[in-house]
Design an enzyme around this catalytic site. Structure first.
Site, PDB file in Angstrom:
ATOM      1  N   ASP A   1      -3.808   4.414  10.402  1.00 52.44           N
ATOM      2  CA  ASP A   1      -4.708   3.681  11.295  1.00 52.44           C
ATOM      3  C   ASP A   1      -4.861   4.407  12.621  1.00 52.44           C
ATOM      4  O   ASP A   1      -3.854   4.835  13.216  1.00 52.44           O
ATOM      5  CB  ASP A   1      -4.132   2.285  11.611  1.00 52.44           C
ATOM      6  CG  ASP A   1      -4.149   1.358  10.410  1.00 52.44           C
ATOM      7  OD1 ASP A   1      -5.052   1.493   9.572  1.00 52.44           O
ATOM      8  OD2 ASP A   1      -3.242   0.504  10.326  1.00 52.44           O
TER       9      ASP A   1
ATOM     10  N   ARG B   1       0.805  -1.217   0.000  1.00 53.51           N
ATOM     11  CA  ARG B   1       0.000   0.000   0.000  1.00 53.51           C
ATOM     12  C   ARG B   1       0.837   1.266   0.000  1.00 53.51           C
ATOM     13  O   ARG B   1       1.951   1.290   0.536  1.00 53.51           O
ATOM     14  CB  ARG B   1      -0.998  -0.006   1.155  1.00 53.51           C
ATOM     15  CG  ARG B   1      -0.435  -0.019   2.513  1.00 53.51           C
ATOM     16  CD  ARG B   1      -0.688  -1.246   3.377  1.00 53.51           C
ATOM     17  NE  ARG B   1      -1.559  -2.289   2.926  1.00 53.51           N
ATOM     18  CZ  ARG B   1      -2.776  -2.506   3.397  1.00 53.51           C
ATOM     19  NH1 ARG B   1      -3.285  -1.717   4.298  1.00 53.51           N
ATOM     20  NH2 ARG B   1      -3.468  -3.512   2.972  1.00 53.51           N
TER      21      ARG B   1
HETATM   22  N1  ROI Z   1       3.602  -4.926   7.428  1.00 52.01           N
HETATM   23  C1  ROI Z   1       4.437  -3.991   7.929  1.00 52.01           C
HETATM   24  N2  ROI Z   1       5.696  -4.332   8.208  1.00 52.01           N
HETATM   25  N3  ROI Z   1       4.050  -2.715   8.144  1.00 52.01           N
HETATM   26  C2  ROI Z   1       2.780  -2.309   7.878  1.00 52.01           C
HETATM   27  O1  ROI Z   1       2.443  -1.123   8.084  1.00 52.01           O
HETATM   28  C3  ROI Z   1       1.866  -3.255   7.387  1.00 52.01           C
HETATM   29  N4  ROI Z   1       0.579  -2.926   7.121  1.00 52.01           N
HETATM   30  C4  ROI Z   1      -0.296  -3.806   6.702  1.00 52.01           C
HETATM   31  C5  ROI Z   1       0.068  -5.259   6.468  1.00 52.01           C
HETATM   32  C6  ROI Z   1      -0.283  -5.623   5.033  1.00 52.01           C
HETATM   33  C7  ROI Z   1      -0.733  -6.110   7.445  1.00 52.01           C
HETATM   34  N5  ROI Z   1       1.473  -5.518   6.681  1.00 52.01           N
HETATM   35  C8  ROI Z   1       2.327  -4.571   7.168  1.00 52.01           C
HETATM   36  O2  ROI Z   1      -1.549  -3.430   6.508  1.00 52.01           O
END
Ligand code: ROI
Length: 164
Positions: free
Chosen positions: A102, A97
């Site tokens: 969040d 993304r």
């Molecule tokens: N993994 C990491 N390391 N950092 C994130 O911000 C993050 N965000 C997500 C998912 C895809 C779960 N994995 C992630 O939404």
């Protein structure tokens, strides 16, 4: 809109299109939220992707805001920032993304409905949330879950690297 400002924590993450620049733009966008003031920003951290393999590493950080927005108003504002940064929702779950914002904590609120879970449902198991949060709020109490420090101590760093 609430009358009294609330202290909230926002997790930022990106692993596409120059993630460091995305997070810096994310911080700027948080600075200009209505009825809100950005109080603290963590360093930027590089983290291994949680989710499907083959994604680039993420850059993560946490910001502390004071806001008079309700949790629902804040969520709408964060989703507008994500959309403005080219985030497309509704794709594969846990896919790479451009910018993810969040709500981690909203004052001492505990709530769960179809759109919002506060505290964030997975934050206590994620090193890329706990470590940056601990950097800016080491004495924090998590509503319903005790002090942040004990969660950090129990959470392996999984190669998390503070970069700036
Ligand atoms: N993994 C990491 N390391 N950092 C994130 O911000 C993050 N965000 C997500 C998912 C895809 C779960 N994995 C992630 O939404």
């Amino acid at each position: 809109m609430n009358t009294l400002p609330k202290c909230v924590y926002i997790g930022l993450g990106s692993n596409l299109d120059d993630p460091v620049a995305q997070l810096k733009r994310g911080f700027v966008a948080l600075d200009s939220l209505p009825a809100s003031c950005c109080m603290r920003r963590s360093s930027l951290y590089r983290s291994a992707p949680l989710g499907p393999a083959g994604q680039p590493d993420y850059i993560n950080a946490v910001a502390e805001l004071e806001t008079a927005l309700s949790a629902q108003e804040l969520l709408a504002q964060l989703q507008a920032i994500e959309a403005h940064h080219g985030r497309v929702r509704g794709g594969e779950r846990w896919a790479a993304r451009v910018l993810d914002l969040d709500i981690l904590l909203y004052a001492d609120v505990r709530m769960h409905d179809a759109v919002l879970t506060i505290p964030h449902a997975e934050m206590l198991a994620r090193e890329f949330v706990l470590y940056p949060l601990f950097e800016i709020a080491p004495a924090l109490e998590i509503p319903g879950a005790g002090n942040l420090k004990q969660w950090v101590e129990r959470c392996p760093a999984r190669g998390l690297e503070r970069i700036e």
